[in-house]
Design a protein around this motif. Structure first.
Motif, short mmCIF file in Angstrom:
data_model
loop_
_atom_site.label_atom_id
_atom_site.label_comp_id
_atom_site.label_asym_id
_atom_site.label_seq_id
_atom_site.Cartn_x
_atom_site.Cartn_y
_atom_site.Cartn_z
N ARG B 391 0.83 -1.20 0.00
CA ARG B 391 0.00 0.00 0.00
C ARG B 391 0.87 1.26 0.00
O ARG B 391 0.51 2.27 -0.56
N ALA B 392 2.01 1.16 0.66
CA ALA B 392 2.87 2.33 0.74
C ALA B 392 3.34 2.74 -0.65
O ALA B 392 3.59 3.91 -0.93
N PHE B 393 3.47 1.76 -1.57
CA PHE B 393 3.88 2.09 -2.93
C PHE B 393 2.74 2.75 -3.71
O PHE B 393 2.96 3.61 -4.55
N THR B 394 1.51 2.32 -3.43
CA THR B 394 0.35 2.96 -4.07
C THR B 394 0.36 4.45 -3.76
O THR B 394 0.19 5.31 -4.63
N GLU B 395 0.60 4.72 -2.49
CA GLU B 395 0.64 6.10 -2.03
C GLU B 395 1.76 6.87 -2.73
O GLU B 395 1.58 7.98 -3.21
N ARG B 396 2.92 6.21 -2.83
CA ARG B 396 4.06 6.87 -3.49
C ARG B 396 3.82 7.04 -4.98
O ARG B 396 4.31 8.01 -5.58
N THR B 397 3.07 6.10 -5.58
CA THR B 397 2.71 6.25 -6.98
C THR B 397 1.99 7.58 -7.18
O THR B 397 2.35 8.39 -8.04
N SER B 398 0.97 7.80 -6.34
CA SER B 398 0.21 9.05 -6.48
C SER B 398 1.07 10.25 -6.17
O SER B 398 0.96 11.30 -6.81
N GLY B 399 1.96 10.08 -5.17
CA GLY B 399 2.87 11.18 -4.85
C GLY B 399 3.74 11.54 -6.03
O GLY B 399 3.91 12.72 -6.38
N ALA B 400 4.28 10.51 -6.70
CA ALA B 400 5.14 10.76 -7.85
C ALA B 400 4.35 11.39 -8.99
O ALA B 400 4.86 12.26 -9.72
N ILE B 401 3.08 10.95 -9.14
CA ILE B 401 2.24 11.55 -10.18
C ILE B 401 2.06 13.04 -9.90
O ILE B 401 2.11 13.88 -10.80
N MET B 402 1.88 13.37 -8.61
CA MET B 402 1.73 14.79 -8.28
C MET B 402 2.96 15.58 -8.67
O MET B 402 2.86 16.68 -9.21
N VAL B 403 4.12 14.99 -8.41
CA VAL B 403 5.35 15.68 -8.78
C VAL B 403 5.43 15.85 -10.30
O VAL B 403 5.75 16.92 -10.82
N LEU B 404 5.09 14.77 -11.02
CA LEU B 404 5.12 14.83 -12.48
C LEU B 404 4.18 15.90 -13.00
O LEU B 404 4.53 16.72 -13.87
N LEU B 405 2.95 15.92 -12.43
CA LEU B 405 1.98 16.93 -12.85
C LEU B 405 2.52 18.32 -12.56
O LEU B 405 2.34 19.26 -13.35
N GLY B 406 3.17 18.44 -11.41
CA GLY B 406 3.76 19.73 -11.05
C GLY B 406 4.74 20.19 -12.12
O GLY B 406 4.69 21.33 -12.58
N PHE B 407 5.60 19.28 -12.55
CA PHE B 407 6.57 19.64 -13.59
C PHE B 407 5.87 20.03 -14.89
O PHE B 407 6.25 20.98 -15.56
N LEU B 408 4.83 19.24 -15.23
CA LEU B 408 4.09 19.53 -16.47
C LEU B 408 3.48 20.91 -16.43
O LEU B 408 3.59 21.69 -17.38
#
Ligand SMILES: Nc1ncnc2c1ncn2[C@@H]1O[C@H](COP(=O)(O)OP(=O)(O)OP(=O)(O)O)[C@@H](O)[C@H]1O
Ligand SMILES: [Mg+2]
Lengths: 267, 426
Positions: B391-408
């Motif tokens: 589950r901790a990776f699921t959370e990090r997946t979304s966290g990384a997506i947020m970072v990616l969206l931030g860059f975009l």
């Protein structure tokens, strides 16, 4: 109406001291011929007006005089155009010096989106006409003065040229052209976008420029032709119908088509 | 007023009702579609944010631990190699055992398992940085295992907690929470670490660096190539059959599924030219292939948009073709070209499929230092984590997506600002 078979230009197409002479010039856009066998001399220090109904090929002919037509892929020119006796369509001729010698002012004012100063100084800069900054400043001032624009813009030389009024922009374009010190200036309806006051200024300017330059001007205004030119050439469907002294063309035209045009029966 | 004028007016009046209805209908449709788009965006962002937000905090246990020089067998004067090799993990276990007195092997193992292996590295780092700490009793925020982390964030006090933890473990956990020792902190590890098998130690630094290096390669190749190609095609190429074919093919390339570029990259760059796989270099090469059409097409559009009157003016003054292009056309076309480039780069930033083909899906722990180090990129990292059961990776997946969206968002904002800034009127 169609073109006239075996037409010979009436009047006096040739003169004794030609700056530019066109001989049997034909211009084609693809398969379509826009200019037919035009032979015409443009004398040194004269202003010649090119008139005729819309679409008769005035612009086309004018643009062939400094090879601006080269920029149109499908355009092809036959015959000869001699500048001081040398054929400008000779394969050896480079268009860059040619266009520096035969400058052009366009129908719509087209200043560069740069400062007034940069607009004027661009030509001298690329051709290396100024040896120093002071020299360049001088050229800019002189050109603007001759174009009658100096007093209006001298305090804002570094503001954009596109911020000027239409008439000022056109005078800026004329100043830009004369900054290169060409020998011939071609003008394609330079006043068509201007009000009568701006037009009057430019006409005055043309009159002054005649002392140093040879000028060919396309115009739709017969009054303008009458005011600024010494000779007038009447084009019709790509043929040069008649060339004569301006006052003669407007008072006693030789050819019936010329007469029909100037009396307003078509055009 | 004549009859016919009256009737025209009457007719117009009559038709107005219909016209107004059509207009308001059209507006409603427009508004609805905009609303639908916004709704989708809100749902998407809401989903990602609600899931990913917790990735930015990490549960730690604040304790005091005695850095026993006898146990570690090193002193402040030992050389760094010895300091590095000391048994910090053992020290932590010793400390836990002494403090919580687990009875039996099982309980002991449960206790040790609640602290992340990263805690020992924390100790190591602290000692290496400041060896004089040895022999002292220090405060440390021990990183906890991802199970504890998830319990603290989500399961505390729910029926679920008994599924993952023994009774004794729960007693400890609740004690820690009650005493305030167990708490959440900003998750710096997420930004400073590379990937890891342990979720609590996994971070996006490696992926971000990989992305940066890959995009750097992409930009350095595709911008000059794309802009020169656009200029050549638009200004210098003869208009004939050949250029027409080239043009059609460029447009086709823009529509080619991106995975195809991955296959091409695999076949050409890796198999023929021997570029090593899963590196930013080969990734950048592949993304260059993909980005080029976008840059060329937008570059040509930008060049086309330069008014012909400007060209004529320069040509009429006797400027050569090159001078016209470089003095007048390019400065005016540049904002459009840059916008196109940034949009292309933003596409490349989010690209996953072609990079999978060239091995950037490898599990890479180290943060890449240069363009020929093995690495992964953000979207691939997201793909990798999204596949993990923890589950901790699921959370990090979304966290990384947020970072990616931030860059975009950052890049697109930059594109808009750049255009505003450079735009000139004529
Ligand atoms: N770029 C072009 N491609 C094809 N045909 C052209 C092109 N430019 C002009 N023509 C054609 O050549 C003929 C002459 O055009 P031109 O522009 O020289 O006329 P004009 O006398 O200047 O007209 P106007 O007074 O309206 O400016 C016209 O029939 C026109 O359709
Ligand atoms: Mg014309």
């Amino acid at each position: 109406m169609s073109i006239i078979e075996n037409h010979e230009t009436v009047g006096t197409p040739f003169c004794s001291n030609p700056k530019l002479s066109a001989r049997d010039v034909g211009v084609f856009y693809g398969d379509k011929q826009a200019i037919f066998d035009v032979s015409l001399d443009i004398g040194s220090n004269e202003v010649i007006a090119l008139i005729g109904p819309s679409g008769c090929g005035k612009s086309t002919f004018l643009r062939s005089l400094n090879r601006m037509n080269d920029t149109i892929d499908i355009c092809r020119v036959t015959g000869e155009i001699l500048l001081d006796g040398e054929n400008i369509y000779d394969p050896k001729v480079d268009v860059v010096p040619l266009r520096a010698t035969v400058g052009m002012v366009f129908q719509k004012p087209n200043p560069f989106p740069k400062s007034i100063y940069d607009n004027i100084s661009y030509g001298p800069r690329i051709h290396g006409l100024a040896s120093s900054r002071v020299d360049l400043d001088e050229i800019v001032e002189r050109s603007l003065q001759r174009a009658g624009l100096w007093t209006e813009v001298k305090d804002r030389l570094h503001s954009p040229g596109t911020g000027l009024s239409g008439g000022q922009q056109q005078r800026l374009c004329i100043a830009r052209t004369i900054a290169v010190e060409p020998e011939v200036i071609l003008m394609d309806e330079p006043c068509s976008a201007l009000d009568p006051i701006a037009t009057a200024k430019i006409e005055e300017l043309i009159d002054e420029l005649r002392e140093n330059y040879t000028i060919a001007i396309v115009t739709h205004s017969m009054q303008q032709a009458a005011r600024v030119s010494q000779r007038t050439a009447y084009f019709h469907l790509g043929q040069l119908i008649e060339v004569n002294n301006t006052d003669m063309v407007f008072t006693t035209p030789e050819h019936q088509l010329t007469e029909a045009y100037i009396t307003g029966r078509f055009g | 007023m004549t009859d016919s004028a009256m009737s025209t007016r009457a007719k117009v009046e009559k038709s107005m009702k219909k016209r107004r209805a059509a207009e308001s209908r059209f507006r409603t449709y427009g508004l609805l579609s905009v609303l639908f788009g916004v709704l989708c965006l809100v749902v998407l962002f809401g989903n990602i944010f609600s899931k990913g937000f917790s990735a930015f905090s990490q549960t730690v246990l604040t304790t005091t631990i005695h850095l026993d020089t006898d146990y570690l067998g090193v002193t402040a004067t030992s050389d760094p190699q010895e300091l590095r090799n000391a048994d910090y993990e053992g020290l932590i276990k010793q400390y836990l055992k002494d403090t919580y007195e687990p009875s039996g092997r099982r309980e002991r193992r449960d206790l040790y398992g609640m602290v992340s292996v990263g805690a020992a590295w924390q100790l190591q780092d602290m000692v290496l940085e400041n060896p004089s700490l040895l022999g002292q009793t220090i405060h440390i925020n021990m990183t906890m295992d991802d199970d504890v982390d998830q319990w603290f964030k989500h399961d505390r006090g729910t029926a679920n907690e008994a599924l993952r933890f023994s009774e004794q473990q729960l007693v400890w956990l609740h004690d820690w929470v009650d005493s305030g020792a167990l708490h959440g902190r900003f998750n710096t590890i997420f930004f400073t670490n590379g990937d890891s098998r342990e979720p609590e130690l996994a971070g996006i630094r490696g992926a971000i660096t990989g992305t940066f290096l890959t995009l750097l390669v992409t930009f350095l190749l595709s911008f000059p190539i794309g802009v020169s190609a656009a200029i050549y095609l638009e200004e210098f190429a003869p208009k004939n059959r050949l250029t027409e074919i080239v043009e059609i093919n460029i447009n086709n390339l823009a529509a080619v599924p991106s995975i195809t570029f991955g296959l091409l990259g695999l076949a050409i760059f890796i198999n023929i030219f021997g570029v090593s796989r899963s590196t930013p270099l080969v990734g950048g090469l592949v993304l260059t292939l993909m980005t080029l059409p976008t840059i060329i097409i937008s570059g040509r559009a930008a060049i086309k948009a330069v008014p012909p009157s400007i060209r004529e003016a320069a040509l009429g003054l006797g400027a050569s073709k090159m001078q016209v292009v470089f003095h007048h056309v390019l400065p005016l076309a540049l904002p459009g070209m840059l916008t196109g480039t940034i949009i292309g780069m933003a596409q490349a930033l989010g690209e996953t499929a072609p990079l999978l083909m060239i091995g950037m899906i490898a599990f890479v722990v180290d943060v890449p230092g240069f363009i020929n180090d093995p690495s992964t990129v953000l979207p691939v990292q997201i793909f990798l984590w999204s596949d993990s059961p923890e589950r901790a990776f699921t959370e990090r997946t979304s966290g990384a997506i947020m970072v990616l969206l931030g860059f975009l968002i950052l890049m697109n904002t930059a594109a808009v600002m750049l255009r505003r800034r450079l735009e000139r009127r004529w």
